[in-house]
Scaffold this active site. Structure first.
Site, mmCIF file in Angstrom:
data_model
loop_
_atom_site.group_PDB
_atom_site.id
_atom_site.type_symbol
_atom_site.label_atom_id
_atom_site.label_comp_id
_atom_site.label_asym_id
_atom_site.label_seq_id
_atom_site.Cartn_x
_atom_site.Cartn_y
_atom_site.Cartn_z
ATOM 1 N N ASP A 88 0.800 -1.534 -0.019
ATOM 2 C CA ASP A 88 -0.021 -0.065 -0.234
ATOM 3 C C ASP A 88 0.754 1.397 -0.026
ATOM 4 O O ASP A 88 1.993 1.391 0.049
ATOM 5 C CB ASP A 88 -0.980 0.222 1.156
ATOM 6 C CG ASP A 88 -0.339 -0.283 2.722
ATOM 7 O OD1 ASP A 88 0.981 -0.222 2.492
ATOM 8 O OD2 ASP A 88 -1.029 -0.593 3.528
ATOM 9 N N HIS B 285 -6.928 -4.521 10.234
ATOM 10 C CA HIS B 285 -6.511 -4.613 8.660
ATOM 11 C C HIS B 285 -5.565 -5.208 8.150
ATOM 12 O O HIS B 285 -4.380 -5.131 8.966
ATOM 13 C CB HIS B 285 -6.904 -3.067 8.189
ATOM 14 C CG HIS B 285 -5.571 -2.053 8.620
ATOM 15 N ND1 HIS B 285 -5.996 -0.820 9.224
ATOM 16 C CD2 HIS B 285 -4.321 -2.392 8.818
ATOM 17 C CE1 HIS B 285 -4.554 -0.259 9.420
ATOM 18 N NE2 HIS B 285 -3.794 -1.195 9.294
ATOM 19 N N GLU C 225 -9.550 -1.710 5.581
ATOM 20 C CA GLU C 225 -10.337 -1.236 6.542
ATOM 21 C C GLU C 225 -11.491 -2.199 6.878
ATOM 22 O O GLU C 225 -12.059 -2.753 5.739
ATOM 23 C CB GLU C 225 -10.720 0.300 6.688
ATOM 24 C CG GLU C 225 -9.420 1.092 6.457
ATOM 25 C CD GLU C 225 -8.544 1.333 7.571
ATOM 26 O OE1 GLU C 225 -8.566 0.056 8.262
ATOM 27 O OE2 GLU C 225 -7.789 2.343 7.685
HETATM 28 C C1 F6R Z 1 1.399 -1.290 5.859
HETATM 29 C C2 F6R Z 1 0.493 -2.016 6.346
HETATM 30 C C3 F6R Z 1 -0.577 -1.909 7.427
HETATM 31 C C4 F6R Z 1 0.057 -2.344 8.726
HETATM 32 C C5 F6R Z 1 -0.505 -2.205 9.790
HETATM 33 C C6 F6R Z 1 0.274 -2.330 11.258
HETATM 34 O O1 F6R Z 1 2.014 -1.519 4.648
HETATM 35 O O2 F6R Z 1 -0.211 -2.833 5.268
HETATM 36 O O3 F6R Z 1 -1.503 -2.626 7.486
HETATM 37 O O4 F6R Z 1 0.825 -3.601 8.625
HETATM 38 O O5 F6R Z 1 -1.007 -0.857 9.913
HETATM 39 O O6 F6R Z 1 1.051 -1.243 11.338
HETATM 40 P P1 F6R Z 1 2.216 -1.399 12.384
HETATM 41 O O7 F6R Z 1 3.250 -2.102 12.017
HETATM 42 O O8 F6R Z 1 2.758 -0.030 12.298
HETATM 43 O O9 F6R Z 1 1.652 -1.377 13.657
#
Ligand code: F6R
Length: 271
Positions: free
Chosen positions: A67, A144, A149
């Site tokens: 993403d 997600h 979402e």
């Molecule tokens: C980012 C992504 C998001 C993160 C998720 C967790 O490329 O795909 O789904 O994996 O928001 O984020 P962190 O690791 O910062 O807790």
């Protein structure tokens, strides 16, 4: 589903990096799906170490990121300028420190003027590359994967999405606050691979750490499959799955005893 529970962030990072390194060694032309966020930073650091100290070779590896925020990305005039894009994150945390070729790196273009066409192109490029061999995933507090979402269809494809308030809060704290960008100014839309896109990969490695993730990990792995927790689609996935989590993230799981037993049995029988 292999659910691997370890005591520390360092241990899950090393374990995850080892899975990725093994796949790269057995198939030097493999296609990796990559995630950003705070979770995989330790894994990427270990991959960099394996590259520098043990010669892990990325020269033929292709990568597709999950993403990117819309309105950010690689400014071709000023490559990797000081924006908060995921492109820059990947460059800093991984790409600039390994021998991957620039032409083998695919990240959704947050600066595209034609997001719909771009999303179709991205899906086509994944297909042209032969599909994703190993998809690395974190998990958001709302369940997600990517930016799928709650309410995203479990068959969704790469597309433009609006971010939830909770995701905006989390990402503001993690990435924007320190860069002196206000919550209003940060991007509120993103391009993300869909859940359907992710489920077509041949293997999944999901990583989670910390008590902030314990509730959602329990819902994802042991709750009902629902579009309200889009990562719960993991329960329908047909490829190999490794979920690598620390004790804190595993805290609300009910069946940890069984998962630890399964890990021992799998090791014993070489499964
Ligand atoms: C980012 C992504 C998001 C993160 C998720 C967790 O490329 O795909 O789904 O994996 O928001 O984020 P962190 O690791 O910062 O807790």
């Amino acid at each position: 589903m292999n659910i691997i529970i370890r005591h520390s962030y360092e241990q899950i990072s090393k374990y995850s990096a080892q899975i990725i390194a093994n796949r790269v060694k057995s198939n030097p032309r493999c296609v990796l799906g990559l995630a950003t966020g705070s979770t995989p930073i330790g894994t990427y650091q270990e991959l960099v170490r394996l590259h520098k100290e043990e010669g892990l070779d990325f020269s033929q590896v292709k990568t597709f990121n999950l993403d990117e925020y819309l309105g950010t990305g690689i400014d071709l005039e000023k490559p990797y300028s000081m924006d908060q894009s995921y492109a820059r994150f990947m460059h800093e945390e991984l790409f600039k420190n390994i021998n991957i070729k620039q032409e083998n790196i695919f990240i959704p273009n947050g600066l595209t003027k034609e997001p719909k066409n771009f999303c179709k192109w991205y899906e086509d490029e994944i297909k042209k590359a032969g599909g994703i061999d190993l998809q690395i995933l974190g998990i958001g507090r709302d369940g997600h994967w990517g930016f799928n979402e709650p309410g995203s269809s479990l068959g969704s494809r790469t597309r433009v999405v609006a971010l939830t308030e909770q995701t905006l809060d989390d990402n503001y704290e993690a990435f924007y606050k320190n860069a002196n960008i206000s919550r209003e100014q940060m991007p509120h839309f993103a391009i993300t691979m869909g859940i359907g896109t992710i489920l077509e990969s041949r293997e999944i490695l999901m990583i989670a750490n910390g008590s902030k993730k314990s509730g959602v990990i329990a819902k994802c792995l042991e709750g009902p499959v629902t579009a309200q927790i889009t990562s719960s689609a993991i329960q329908l996935y047909s490829g190999e799955i490794n979920v690598v989590i620390d004790d804190e993230a595993a805290y609300e799981l009910k069946n940890t005893h069984h998962y630890r037993h399964m890990e021992k049995m799998n090791k014993q029988y070489g499964l």
